[in-house]
Design an enzyme around this catalytic site. Structure first.
Site, short mmCIF file in Angstrom:
data_model
loop_
_atom_site.label_atom_id
_atom_site.label_comp_id
_atom_site.label_asym_id
_atom_site.label_seq_id
_atom_site.Cartn_x
_atom_site.Cartn_y
_atom_site.Cartn_z
N LYS A 151 0.86 -1.18 0.00
CA LYS A 151 0.00 0.00 0.00
C LYS A 151 0.90 1.23 0.00
O LYS A 151 1.90 1.27 0.72
CB LYS A 151 -0.89 -0.02 1.26
CG LYS A 151 -1.85 1.14 1.37
CD LYS A 151 -2.73 1.01 2.60
CE LYS A 151 -3.77 2.12 2.69
NZ LYS A 151 -4.62 2.00 3.90
N SER A 156 -9.52 2.08 2.92
CA SER A 156 -8.65 2.81 2.03
C SER A 156 -7.65 1.91 1.31
O SER A 156 -7.06 2.34 0.33
CB SER A 156 -7.88 3.86 2.83
OG SER A 156 -7.06 3.24 3.82
N SER A 183 -9.81 -0.25 7.22
CA SER A 183 -9.26 -0.22 5.87
C SER A 183 -8.56 -1.48 5.39
O SER A 183 -8.18 -1.56 4.21
CB SER A 183 -8.31 0.96 5.72
OG SER A 183 -9.05 2.13 5.54
N1 GLN Z 1 -13.19 4.46 6.38
C1 GLN Z 1 -12.51 4.91 7.53
C2 GLN Z 1 -12.10 6.35 7.36
O1 GLN Z 1 -12.40 6.88 6.35
C3 GLN Z 1 -11.33 4.03 7.85
C4 GLN Z 1 -10.11 4.34 7.07
C5 GLN Z 1 -8.93 3.51 7.49
O2 GLN Z 1 -9.06 2.50 8.18
N2 GLN Z 1 -7.75 3.94 7.07
O3 GLN Z 1 -11.48 6.93 8.19
#
Ligand code: GLN
Length: 503
Positions: free
Chosen positions: A86, A169, A193
Site C-alpha cells: 500500500k 482505504s 481499511s
Molecule cells: N473508512 C474509515 C475512514 O475513512 C477508515 C479508514 C482507514 O481505516 N484507514 O477513516
C-alpha cells in the site's frame, strides 16, 4: 493443510504465498520467473488502476538476490515471494505518495519497518498500490494519484465488477490480490481499511492488535488507531505474512508493544470444536442488507457444523463508535498532517507573498477535499472551548467501547458479524456524501477503537454477485486464534478460492 500445487500444472498467479514459497524453496520455479510473471500480469490488467508505482528493474534485482539466497541455502521464510505495498508505507526504492498530491514524487530515505521486516524474510516488492489520500476513505475514490497505465486520476476498480469500488482505504491492495496481480499485499487499518476492502473484494485480511506491527514509516493518519496487516487470499497466507510483519520496534515506534514475535501458523489446524463465537445483536439490526445477512448466517451455520457454539452477546455502544471515531481520528489527523507545510518535504506552492501565505497555498493545493474536511473537524474538536465537549467525551466513550468488548469476551472466545452493512457500492454512488461513507464503517470501528485484532474472511456472495466477508474479532493478542478459526472455515468452504471473471 493444502499441498503446494505444482507450478507446471497451475499458472503461477494461482499460487498463494504458502504454495509459492514452497515452489521457490524447492527450486521448481525461480524468483525472477515469478516476479516477471506478476509484472507482466499487472501490465495487462492496468484497467484496475491499482498500481501507482512499478519499477521492473528494482523488482527483478530483488528477485535475483532472492534466487542467490535460495541457491546458497540462506533463504528467509518468504524468500522470493512477491508482495505489493500500500502506498502509505514509505519505501526507499519506490516513490511514496500516500495517495496525495502533497507527496507526489516523494522519495523516502528509509523503508518502513514492516517493509524492511518482510524484505528480511526474502519478500520481493512488486510495486506500490493506490489508496485513499492519507488512508482517509472507504472507497478509494479519494486518491489524488494517477495510476500506472492511466492518463488521469481515476478510482481503483473492483475486479468483481469494474463499475464498483474495491473498498478503502486499502482498495488497491484488495483489488490486486483478488485479481491475482500479486499473491499478497500490505494494508493498513485505522477504522476498517484492511477488513472492509478485503470483504468487498473477496479476499482475506487481518489487522493485528494495536501495537503489534510497527507504525514506523507508515504515513500517519490517526496514530492511536493505525495498524498494518497483510491481505492475501487465505488465512494460511495471512499467517505467514503477519508472522514476518509483527514484532517490537521500541526505538522507532513508542507505541510498539514489547511482545515477542510469534509464528501465527502454528495453531492454524487446531480444532475449533467448542469455540464460543459471540454474535453481537447490534451488528444484525435494520441497517444490515438482507443479502449480506444471508451470507453471514450461512457462514455461521458452517461454523456450527465445525463444532463452534454461537452465543448472542451485546456491544451496546456500537452506534456510538461512528461519532467517537469521527472525532478522534480527525483530531489526530489534524495534528499529524500539520507536518505538510511546504517546508520539510512534499509539495510547495510556487507563488506566495510571505511564509503564512506559503503555508496556506501549499496546503490548499496539496490536500484533497476529504483531507481538508478532516483537518477542519479535527482542529475544531481540539480547540479551546470544544475540547471538553467533543474530544474528551469521545475519549471517555472510547474507553467504554473497549470495556464492552472485555465484558463480551467473558462469554465468548471470538466475535463474529458482518464487516460492512452492504456489498461494494457503485463508483460515484456515495462520492458526494461523506456521511454515507462514514456510516458504512459501523461494524469495523468498534474493534479499531478498542485496538483489537480483527479479520475479514470470504463468506459468500450477495447482490450483483459481489463478495461478502465475515468479520472475526478477537481479544488482544488472539491473532493466532482468529487465523485458526478462519483457516478451518476455509478448509470447509471454497469462497476464498473463487475468482472474479476475466482474471
Ligand atoms: N473508512 C474509515 C475512514 O475513512 C477508515 C479508514 C482507514 O481505516 N484507514 O477513516
Amino acid at each position: 493443510m493444502t499441498q503446494p500445487q505444482s507450478p507446471s500444472t497451475h499458472a503461477l498467479h494461482d499460487l498463494g504465498v504458502h504454495a509459492l514459497a514452497q515452489a521457490l524453496r524447492s527450486k521448481q520455479v525461480s524468483a525472477v520467473e515469478v516476479a516477471q510473471h506478476f509484472l507482466k500480469r499487472s501490465q495487462t490488467h492496468a484497467e484496475l488502476s491499482a498500481y501507482v508505482a512499478i519499477q521492473p528493474e528494482i523488482t527483478l534485482a530483488q528477485a535475483h538476490a532472492a534466487d542467490a539466497r535460495i541457491a546458497s541455502g540462506t533463504a528467509g521464510t518468504l524468500e522470493g515471494v512477491p508482495v505489493a505495498h500500500k502506498d502509505i508505507f514509505v519505501t526507499k526504492e519506490f516513490v511514496t505518495t500516500a495517495g496525495s498530491r502533497m507527496l507526489k514524487g516523494y522519495r523516502s530515505p528509509f523503508d518502513a519497518t514492516v517493509v524492511a521486516k518482510l524484505a528480511a524474510q526474502g519478500v520481493v516488492t512488486l510495486g506500490k498500490l493506490n489508496c485513499d489520500e492519507f488512508a482517509m476513505g472507504s472507497s478509494n475514490e479519494n486518491t489524488a494519484i494517477c495510476a500506472i497505465g492511466q492518463d488521469q486520476v481515476v478510482p481503483v476498480r473492483n475486479p468483481w465488477n469494474k463499475d464498483r469500488i474495491p473498498g478503502g482505504s486499502s482498495g488497491g491492495s484488495a483489488a490486486v490480490v483478488a485479481a491475482r496481480l500479486s499473491p499478497a499485499a500490505t494494508g493498513t487499518d485505522t477504522g476498517g481499511s484492511i477488513r472492509q476492502p478485503a470483504s468487498f473484494c473477496g479476499i482475506t485480511g487481518i489487522k493485528p492488535t494495536y501495537g503489534r506491527a510497527s507504525r514506523y514509516g507508515m504515513v500517519a493518519f490517526a496514530s492511536s488507531l493505525d495498524q498494518a496487516g497483510p491481505m492475501a487470499r487465505s488465512a494460511q497466507d495471512c499467517a505467514l505474512l503477519l508472522s514476518a510483519m509483527c514484532g517490537p520496534d521500541p526505538d522507532r515506534d513508542s507505541t510498539s508493544l514489547d511482545v515477542p514475535e510469534e509464528d501465527f501458523s502454528l495453531k492454524l489446524n487446531d480444532s475449533i470444536e467448542g469455540l464460543r463465537i459471540g454474535i453481537p445483536k447490534e451488528f444484525f439490526g435494520d441497517g444490515l442488507a438482507s443479502d449480506v445477512r444471508a451470507a453471514i448466517d450461512g457462514a455461521l451455520k458452517e461454523y456450527e457444523r465445525l463444532g463452534a457454539k454461537l452465543i448472542t452477546i451485546s456491544l451496546p455502544r456500537t452506534e456510538l463508535s461512528i461519532p467517537v471515531y469521527y472525532i478522534i481520528a480527525p483530531a489526530e489527523a489534524s495534528s499529524n498532517l500539520s507536518r505538510f507545510d511546504g517546508v520539510k518535504f512534499g509539495h510547495r506552492a510556487k507563488n506566495f507573498t510571505d511564509l503564512a501565505d506559503m503555508y496556506k497555498k501549499t496546503r490548499a493545493e496539496g490536500f484533497g477535499d476529504e483531507v481538508k474536511r478532516r483537518i477542519m473537524i479535527g482542529a475544531y474538536v481540539l480547540s479551546h472551548g470544544y475540547y471538553d465537549a467533543y474530544y474528551l467525551q469521545a475519549q471517555k466513550i472510547r474507553r467504554m467501547i473497549a470495556d464492552d468488548f472485555q465484558s463480551a469476551f467473558q462469554e465468548c472466545d471470538v466475535i463474529a458479524g458482518p464487516v460492512a452493512p452492504t456489498v461494494a457500492w457503485k463508483i460515484g454512488e456515495k462520492s458526494d456524501d461523506p456521511v454515507a461513507n462514514y456510516l458504512a464503517d459501523i461494524f469495523t470501528l468498534p474493534g479499531s477503537l478498542a485496538g483489537l485484532p480483527g479479520m475479514s474472511v470470504p463468506a459468500g456472495f450477495g447482490e450483483g454477485g459481489m463478495p461478502v466477508g465475515i468479520q472475526l474479532l478477537g481479544n488482544y493478542f488472539q491473532e493466532a486464534r482468529l487465523l485458526n478459526a478462519a483457516h478451518r472455515f476455509q478448509q470447509a468452504t471454497n469462497f476464498h478460492a473463487e475468482r472474479p471473471a476475466g482474471f
